[in-house]
Design a protein around this motif. Structure first.
Motif, PDB file in Angstrom:
ATOM      1  N   ARG A 117      89.841  92.490  -4.183  1.00 11.71           N
ATOM      2  CA  ARG A 117      90.808  92.394  -3.069  1.00 11.71           C
ATOM      3  C   ARG A 117      91.895  91.378  -3.373  1.00 11.71           C
ATOM      4  N   ILE A 118      91.506  90.269  -4.001  1.00  9.09           N
ATOM      5  CA  ILE A 118      92.493  89.247  -4.358  1.00  9.09           C
ATOM      6  C   ILE A 118      93.501  89.814  -5.343  1.00  9.09           C
ATOM      7  N   LEU A 119      93.027  90.563  -6.348  1.00  9.42           N
ATOM      8  CA  LEU A 119      93.934  91.174  -7.320  1.00  9.42           C
ATOM      9  C   LEU A 119      94.875  92.178  -6.658  1.00  9.42           C
ATOM     10  N   GLN A 120      94.376  92.888  -5.654  1.00 14.86           N
ATOM     11  CA  GLN A 120      95.205  93.882  -4.980  1.00 14.86           C
ATOM     12  C   GLN A 120      96.220  93.237  -4.038  1.00 14.86           C
ATOM     13  N   GLU A 121      95.801  92.217  -3.315  1.00 17.32           N
ATOM     14  CA  GLU A 121      96.663  91.619  -2.291  1.00 17.32           C
ATOM     15  C   GLU A 121      97.535  90.485  -2.812  1.00 17.32           C
ATOM     16  N   ARG A 122      97.162  89.905  -3.935  1.00 16.72           N
ATOM     17  CA  ARG A 122      97.935  88.840  -4.573  1.00 16.72           C
ATOM     18  C   ARG A 122      98.286  87.685  -3.625  1.00 16.72           C
ATOM     19  N   PRO A 123      97.319  87.061  -2.967  1.00 16.11           N
ATOM     20  CA  PRO A 123      97.645  85.928  -2.087  1.00 16.11           C
ATOM     21  C   PRO A 123      98.139  84.733  -2.899  1.00 16.11           C
ATOM     22  N   ARG A 124      98.965  83.907  -2.279  1.00 19.92           N
ATOM     23  CA  ARG A 124      99.471  82.687  -2.899  1.00 19.92           C
ATOM     24  C   ARG A 124      99.103  81.485  -2.038  1.00 19.92           C
ATOM     25  N   ILE A 125      98.754  80.385  -2.695  1.00 18.96           N
ATOM     26  CA  ILE A 125      98.457  79.146  -1.987  1.00 18.96           C
ATOM     27  C   ILE A 125      99.636  78.212  -2.175  1.00 18.96           C
ATOM     28  N   ARG A 126     100.505  78.171  -1.181  1.00 21.99           N
ATOM     29  CA  ARG A 126     101.697  77.340  -1.192  1.00 21.99           C
ATOM     30  C   ARG A 126     101.908  76.780   0.213  1.00 21.99           C
ATOM     31  N   LEU A 127     102.742  75.750   0.302  1.00 20.61           N
ATOM     32  CA  LEU A 127     103.006  75.174   1.618  1.00 20.61           C
ATOM     33  C   LEU A 127     103.586  76.211   2.566  1.00 20.61           C
ATOM     34  N   SER A 128     104.343  77.161   2.028  1.00 20.58           N
ATOM     35  CA  SER A 128     104.952  78.187   2.869  1.00 20.58           C
ATOM     36  C   SER A 128     103.932  79.180   3.407  1.00 20.58           C
ATOM     37  N   THR A 129     102.743  79.252   2.794  1.00 26.47           N
ATOM     38  CA  THR A 129     101.717  80.199   3.250  1.00 26.47           C
ATOM     39  C   THR A 129     100.584  79.505   3.993  1.00 26.47           C
ATOM     40  N   LEU A 130     100.616  78.161   4.028  1.00 24.73           N
ATOM     41  CA  LEU A 130      99.548  77.399   4.679  1.00 24.73           C
ATOM     42  C   LEU A 130      99.992  76.890   6.047  1.00 24.73           C
ATOM     43  N   ASP A 131      99.134  77.016   7.023  1.00 25.99           N
ATOM     44  CA  ASP A 131      99.379  76.424   8.340  1.00 25.99           C
ATOM     45  C   ASP A 131      98.731  75.043   8.326  1.00 25.99           C
ATOM     46  N   MET A 132      99.481  74.056   7.858  1.00 32.59           N
ATOM     47  CA  MET A 132      98.927  72.724   7.667  1.00 32.59           C
ATOM     48  C   MET A 132      98.462  72.100   8.979  1.00 32.59           C
ATOM     49  N   THR A 133      99.186  72.368  10.061  1.00 32.24           N
ATOM     50  CA  THR A 133      98.802  71.806  11.365  1.00 32.24           C
ATOM     51  C   THR A 133      97.439  72.338  11.784  1.00 32.24           C
ATOM     52  N   ARG A 134      97.233  73.632  11.603  1.00 33.26           N
ATOM     53  CA  ARG A 134      95.940  74.225  11.948  1.00 33.26           C
ATOM     54  C   ARG A 134      94.830  73.668  11.073  1.00 33.26           C
ATOM     55  N   ARG A 178      96.702  82.267 -10.118  1.00 29.96           N
ATOM     56  CA  ARG A 178      95.633  82.059  -9.133  1.00 29.96           C
ATOM     57  C   ARG A 178      94.729  80.901  -9.564  1.00 29.96           C
ATOM     58  N   TYR A 179      94.412  80.863 -10.855  1.00 25.10           N
ATOM     59  CA  TYR A 179      93.594  79.748 -11.359  1.00 25.10           C
ATOM     60  C   TYR A 179      94.266  78.414 -11.052  1.00 25.10           C
ATOM     61  N   ARG A 180      95.556  78.326 -11.302  1.00 28.61           N
ATOM     62  CA  ARG A 180      96.273  77.075 -11.043  1.00 28.61           C
ATOM     63  C   ARG A 180      96.252  76.708  -9.568  1.00 28.61           C
ATOM     64  N   GLU A 181      96.410  77.697  -8.722  1.00 30.75           N
ATOM     65  CA  GLU A 181      96.515  77.408  -7.295  1.00 30.75           C
ATOM     66  C   GLU A 181      95.176  77.093  -6.649  1.00 30.75           C
ATOM     67  N   VAL A 182      94.070  77.474  -7.278  1.00 24.14           N
ATOM     68  CA  VAL A 182      92.760  77.101  -6.732  1.00 24.14           C
ATOM     69  C   VAL A 182      92.203  75.856  -7.422  1.00 24.14           C
ATOM     70  N   HIS A 183      92.968  75.282  -8.355  1.00 27.81           N
ATOM     71  CA  HIS A 183      92.506  74.078  -9.048  1.00 27.81           C
ATOM     72  C   HIS A 183      92.222  72.945  -8.055  1.00 27.81           C
ATOM     73  N   ASP A 184      93.102  72.755  -7.078  1.00 24.02           N
ATOM     74  CA  ASP A 184      92.871  71.707  -6.076  1.00 24.02           C
ATOM     75  C   ASP A 184      91.668  72.039  -5.199  1.00 24.02           C
ATOM     76  N   MET A 185      91.381  73.330  -5.052  1.00 26.32           N
ATOM     77  CA  MET A 185      90.178  73.723  -4.312  1.00 26.32           C
ATOM     78  C   MET A 185      88.923  73.288  -5.081  1.00 26.32           C
ATOM     79  N   MET A 186      89.007  73.317  -6.427  1.00 30.54           N
ATOM     80  CA  MET A 186      87.880  72.851  -7.230  1.00 30.54           C
ATOM     81  C   MET A 186      87.662  71.356  -7.039  1.00 30.54           C
ATOM     82  N   HIS A 187      88.749  70.605  -6.984  1.00 29.77           N
ATOM     83  CA  HIS A 187      88.630  69.171  -6.706  1.00 29.77           C
ATOM     84  C   HIS A 187      87.930  68.962  -5.363  1.00 29.77           C
ATOM     85  N   THR A 188      88.306  69.760  -4.377  1.00 29.05           N
ATOM     86  CA  THR A 188      87.729  69.616  -3.042  1.00 29.05           C
ATOM     87  C   THR A 188      86.243  69.942  -3.047  1.00 29.05           C
TER      88      THR A 188
END
Length: 282
Positions: A117-134, A178-188
């Motif tokens: 599903r990730i390969l098909q939908e191609r989500p991005r983890i960026r400030l523009s796609t994150l609801d930081m307040t939520r 995708r690997y780069r954008e989930v790198h911070d998730m690995m730190h978490t």
């Protein structure tokens, strides 16, 4: 070392000017032989003028030959080892040496429902796609709240992840993005900060998980920047835990993290197969 840095920089500029052509385009040459009339004798065909056709694989793509990739890999490796915080050099190294690891990661994603599903939908983890307040409003211990806490405590942003340029396949380019954008998730998930010791620990985990040569080099040579005390902690406690977790965990690219914000970090660790971090101040 300064002379080495200047030499690498000059080589890189020369390579990009002479060999890479126009950014974002791939050029294909077509040679057509021309035949000449003869008087009973065979004559060799002459090569005609080359007609060049260029096309984009994806925005920003820079096509490179195997030799060019080798030169870029060597130069970026030297610079990344000299200064591990040169994220641009680390990115180039990852792209130019991942020809075997990236297809393997892509195949793992294709054979997993969530990864597919990730390969098909191609989500991005960026400030523009994150609801930081939520995410800030989620309970402590949830992935979303702890991810934002990690970003704020370490003063990092997902927008600093460079887009791929040297991967000659559009789908594989997304895999490394995708690997780069989930790198911070690995730190978490691993509970590691962005200091040198924390980065080395994450690289050990990612090296086992992904097989990317960039991660292997970072794990092997990153410790040269550490003090003797930190080296002892790394060797006796943190590396064994990171390696065991990397071997035990399922593929980190097969998790749709954007849909797991409300899940607890502890629960997600258990689901993936990451062992709890050692009780050591890193």
């Amino acid at each position: 070392m300064l002379l080495l840095r200047r030499a690498v920089a000059r080589a890189g500029v020369s390579l990009l000017r002479a060999g890479l052509g126009s950014p974002g385009r791939t050029c294909v040459s077509h040679s057509e032989p021309r035949a000449r009339d003869g008087h009973g004798e065979e004559e060799e065909e002459e090569e005609g003028e080359e007609e060049e056709g260029c096309y984009q694989l994806y925005p920003g793509h820079i096509p490179t030959s195997p030799l060019q990739k080798a030169l870029l890999a060597a130069g970026s490796a030297v610079m990344a080892l000299y200064d591990p915080y040169r994220h641009d050099m680390v990115a180039v190294l990852g792209e130019t040496t991942g020809c075997l690891a990236l297809p393997s990661l892509r195949d793992k994603m294709k054979h997993h429902p969530e990864g597919y599903r990730i390969l098909q939908e191609r989500p991005r983890i960026r400030l523009s796609t994150l609801d930081m307040t939520r995410l800030r409003g989620l309970p402590d211990g949830t992935l979303g709240r702890e991810y934002v806490r990690f970003l704020e405590d370490n003063k990092v942003s997902p927008d600093t992840r460079m887009p791929p340029k040297f991967v000659d396949d559009e789908e594989l380019a997304y895999v490394i993005q995708r690997y780069r954008e989930v790198h911070d998730m690995m730190h978490t998930l691993l509970g590691m900060p962005t200091n040198m010791l924390g980065e080395v620990v994450v690289k050990w985990f990612e090296a086992v998980q992904t097989g990317l040569p960039m991660c292997v080099l970072g794990a092997a040579f990153g410790p040269i920047h550490l003090s003797a005390r930190k080296l002892q902690v790394l060797a006796t406690e943190l590396v064994p835990w990171a390696v065991r977790s990397g071997l035990n965990a399922s593929c980190i690219l097969n998790v749709y993290y954007e849909q797991r914000w409300e899940q607890s970090v502890e629960s997600l660790r258990e689901e993936i197969g990451i062992f709890p971090p050692p009780a050591i101040r890193v």
